[in-house]
Design an enzyme around this catalytic site. Sequence first.
Site, mmCIF file in Angstrom:
data_model
loop_
_atom_site.group_PDB
_atom_site.id
_atom_site.type_symbol
_atom_site.label_atom_id
_atom_site.label_comp_id
_atom_site.label_asym_id
_atom_site.label_seq_id
_atom_site.Cartn_x
_atom_site.Cartn_y
_atom_site.Cartn_z
ATOM 1 N N HIS A 100 4.076 -1.946 2.782
ATOM 2 C CA HIS A 100 5.243 -2.836 2.756
ATOM 3 C C HIS A 100 5.381 -3.521 1.409
ATOM 4 C CE1 HIS A 100 2.726 -6.501 3.197
ATOM 5 N NE2 HIS A 100 1.985 -5.764 4.019
ATOM 6 N N CYS A 151 -1.545 -5.632 4.672
ATOM 7 C CA CYS A 151 -2.148 -4.298 4.662
ATOM 8 C C CYS A 151 -2.071 -3.754 3.244
ATOM 9 C CB CYS A 151 -1.414 -3.409 5.651
ATOM 10 S SG CYS A 151 -1.647 -3.895 7.372
#
Length: 245
Positions: free
Chosen positions: A196, A212
Amino acid sequence: MPRKLNDPSPLGAQSGDGSHVSRRLFTLGGLAGLALPLAGCYTVGLPGQPPLPDETFDYDAAYAELPDGEFTWPAINYKAFDRKFLRQVVDFKSREKPGTIIVDPYNNFLYWTLSPKKALRYGIGVGRAGFAWSGEALIRVKREHPIWRPPREMIARKPSLERYWKDGYPAGLKNPLGARAMDLWQGSVDTLYRIHGTNQPSSIGKSVSSGCIRMWQQDVIDLFERVPLRTKVIVLQKDEEDSEA
């Protein structure tokens, strides 16, 4: 068998943020997707994707302020970063099918393979979840302007985030998932692991407290426009990180 991948260049919740996963090889399966000719005779990726960086690539334009629907993502002060974290094509040996994403969280790189010897490399920032994963998955969902829901363990640390659990944090410049999110699934199960964007551009090239695999907004949009659904992704464990050829 463990994968050994070589890069001769220098090494330097529903959102997926803060999720707990184990410290093992993250191997994600899938198809490479549609094909088309690209610069350098590469044949991977979605139609109409951006040109690949080359020796004449304009980084000022690539990392400039970027209008994107109702939002405009700020320019990246890329000259303040080590050049190795800029989007670039590098020598990279891999047995994986072209079109595979390979993440090296220990050196803060994400590779999109172009051939057995070349890859498009991006700099990344890695949160705790990025170092702690095992299993297989696919990019099953691609989201533009995603909403973000804090994981329960983050809410436990900061109860004020509870208000975002039901409806999520709205899309926009302050959203922790940034401009785009690519969600990884195991069969019919969402792993909560994401690639992302980030609203903290200074985190690229670093290990950070949450998240992440985070990318500059301009880079995550670039990758998003290249990779199809069901793209195969591999995240390396410590003993499988790249080494110089």
